[in-house]
Design an enzyme around this catalytic site. Sequence first.
Site, PDB file in Angstrom:
ATOM      1  N   LYS A  12       0.826  -1.211   0.000  1.00  0.00           N
ATOM      2  CA  LYS A  12       0.000   0.000   0.000  1.00  0.00           C
ATOM      3  C   LYS A  12       0.869   1.275   0.000  1.00  0.00           C
ATOM      4  CE  LYS A  12      -3.988  -2.116   2.373  1.00  0.00           C
ATOM      5  NZ  LYS A  12      -4.889  -2.004   3.559  1.00  0.00           N
ATOM      6  N   TYR A  52     -12.457  -2.299  -3.730  1.00  0.00           N
ATOM      7  CA  TYR A  52     -12.910  -2.479  -2.337  1.00  0.00           C
ATOM      8  C   TYR A  52     -14.442  -2.503  -2.232  1.00  0.00           C
ATOM      9  CZ  TYR A  52      -8.458  -2.157   0.288  1.00  0.00           C
ATOM     10  OH  TYR A  52      -7.229  -2.396   0.864  1.00  0.00           O
ATOM     11  N   THR A  94      -5.273  -7.127  10.787  1.00  0.00           N
ATOM     12  CA  THR A  94      -5.609  -5.858  10.136  1.00  0.00           C
ATOM     13  C   THR A  94      -5.055  -4.664  10.929  1.00  0.00           C
ATOM     14  OG1 THR A  94      -7.641  -6.894   9.353  1.00  0.00           O
ATOM     15  CG2 THR A  94      -7.528  -4.494   9.231  1.00  0.00           C
ATOM     16  N   ARG A 105       2.662  -6.432   9.125  1.00  0.00           N
ATOM     17  CA  ARG A 105       1.926  -5.313   9.721  1.00  0.00           C
ATOM     18  C   ARG A 105       2.508  -4.913  11.078  1.00  0.00           C
ATOM     19  NH1 ARG A 105      -4.065  -7.106   7.546  1.00  0.00           N
ATOM     20  NH2 ARG A 105      -4.120  -5.702   5.735  1.00  0.00           N
ATOM     21  N   ASN A 115      -1.852   0.178   6.990  1.00  0.00           N
ATOM     22  CA  ASN A 115      -1.314  -1.095   7.495  1.00  0.00           C
ATOM     23  C   ASN A 115      -0.444  -1.819   6.468  1.00  0.00           C
ATOM     24  OD1 ASN A 115      -3.345  -1.971   5.848  1.00  0.00           O
ATOM     25  ND2 ASN A 115      -4.576  -2.906   7.448  1.00  0.00           N
ATOM     26  N   HIS A 118      -2.093  -5.375   1.569  1.00  0.00           N
ATOM     27  CA  HIS A 118      -3.382  -6.043   1.366  1.00  0.00           C
ATOM     28  C   HIS A 118      -3.099  -7.480   0.956  1.00  0.00           C
ATOM     29  CE1 HIS A 118      -7.361  -7.072  -0.248  1.00  0.00           C
ATOM     30  NE2 HIS A 118      -6.685  -7.647  -1.221  1.00  0.00           N
ATOM     31  N   GLU A 129      -9.331 -10.888  -7.581  1.00  0.00           N
ATOM     32  CA  GLU A 129      -8.414  -9.755  -7.414  1.00  0.00           C
ATOM     33  C   GLU A 129      -7.239  -9.832  -8.394  1.00  0.00           C
ATOM     34  OE1 GLU A 129      -9.522  -9.015  -2.693  1.00  0.00           O
ATOM     35  OE2 GLU A 129      -7.475  -9.610  -3.201  1.00  0.00           O
TER      36      GLU A 129
HETATM   37  P1  ADP Z   1      -7.769  -6.873   5.766  1.00  0.00           P
HETATM   38  O1  ADP Z   1      -6.979  -5.872   4.959  1.00  0.00           O
HETATM   39  O2  ADP Z   1      -6.969  -7.380   6.942  1.00  0.00           O
HETATM   40  O3  ADP Z   1      -8.347  -7.992   4.934  1.00  0.00           O
HETATM   41  P2  ADP Z   1     -10.454  -5.765   5.875  1.00  0.00           P
HETATM   42  O4  ADP Z   1     -10.721  -6.491   4.606  1.00  0.00           O
HETATM   43  O5  ADP Z   1     -11.407  -5.966   7.008  1.00  0.00           O
HETATM   44  O6  ADP Z   1      -8.980  -6.072   6.427  1.00  0.00           O
HETATM   45  O7  ADP Z   1     -10.419  -4.204   5.604  1.00  0.00           O
HETATM   46  C1  ADP Z   1      -9.815  -3.692   4.427  1.00  0.00           C
HETATM   47  C2  ADP Z   1      -8.956  -2.517   4.813  1.00  0.00           C
HETATM   48  O8  ADP Z   1      -9.801  -1.474   5.315  1.00  0.00           O
HETATM   49  C3  ADP Z   1      -7.950  -2.774   5.943  1.00  0.00           C
HETATM   50  O9  ADP Z   1      -6.733  -3.333   5.499  1.00  0.00           O
HETATM   51  C4  ADP Z   1      -7.760  -1.397   6.519  1.00  0.00           C
HETATM   52  O10 ADP Z   1      -6.792  -0.656   5.755  1.00  0.00           O
HETATM   53  C5  ADP Z   1      -9.126  -0.752   6.345  1.00  0.00           C
HETATM   54  N1  ADP Z   1      -9.889  -0.867   7.574  1.00  0.00           N
HETATM   55  C6  ADP Z   1     -10.449  -1.981   8.102  1.00  0.00           C
HETATM   56  N2  ADP Z   1     -11.078  -1.718   9.249  1.00  0.00           N
HETATM   57  C7  ADP Z   1     -10.909  -0.389   9.474  1.00  0.00           C
HETATM   58  C8  ADP Z   1     -11.320   0.511  10.499  1.00  0.00           C
HETATM   59  N3  ADP Z   1     -12.042   0.104  11.542  1.00  0.00           N
HETATM   60  N4  ADP Z   1     -10.966   1.811  10.377  1.00  0.00           N
HETATM   61  C9  ADP Z   1     -10.242   2.243   9.320  1.00  0.00           C
HETATM   62  N5  ADP Z   1      -9.819   1.453   8.318  1.00  0.00           N
HETATM   63  C10 ADP Z   1     -10.146   0.151   8.389  1.00  0.00           C
HETATM   64 MG    MG Z   2      -9.774  -7.903   3.436  1.00  0.00          MG
END
Ligand code: ADP
Ligand code: MG
Length: 135
Positions: A12, A52, A94, A105, A115, A118, A129
């Site tokens: 990212k 997304y 996450t 992370r 973070n 992805h 994807e």
């Molecule tokens: P992951 O990337 O671990 O698969 P998710 O698919 O749940 O996590 O979420 C996608 C992305 O959205 C996360 O990597 C993070 O950058 C962002 N995100 C998730 N939850 C939050 C939150 N509560 N507040 C802000 N950003 C978030």
């Molecule tokens: Mg995800």
Amino acid sequence: MSNSEQTLSIIKPDAVERNLESNIVDIFTKSGLQIVNKKKIHISKDEASSFYEVHQSKPFFNDLCNYLSSGPIIVMILKGENAVKKNREIMGSTDPKMAAPGTIRKLYGISIDKNSVHGSDSLDNAKKEIKFFFE
Ligand code: ADP
Ligand code: MG
């Protein structure tokens, strides 16, 4: 039994900006995941919103799309045994604060939104994807 899979990884903007590409690539390859394709791109907000889409009802959706389109990203196809699950393990939780020691992370994540990486969360999503970025 061999279970070779492909999954999508994204470095990212926060991590590209800090020149962490080679450190992150090293972590994948040392864990036995092969980089079969990699490119640096800068996507538009519309493209980020489409990528997304599953998160469109979330309160953080707009910020998330602004963020992913805020600067260059590196998209990669990772290949190896159980690549989808393995990538998720290597990435960590996450929220970097909750991520296990040694995960990407934990090492590099700044916050839950910045973070650093992805990773596809299922084999089905990995296929979608990869198609999104490479076809
Ligand atoms: P992951 O990337 O671990 O698969 P998710 O698919 O749940 O996590 O979420 C996608 C992305 O959205 C996360 O990597 C993070 O950058 C962002 N995100 C998730 N939850 C939050 C939150 N509560 N507040 C802000 N950003 C978030
Ligand atoms: Mg995800």
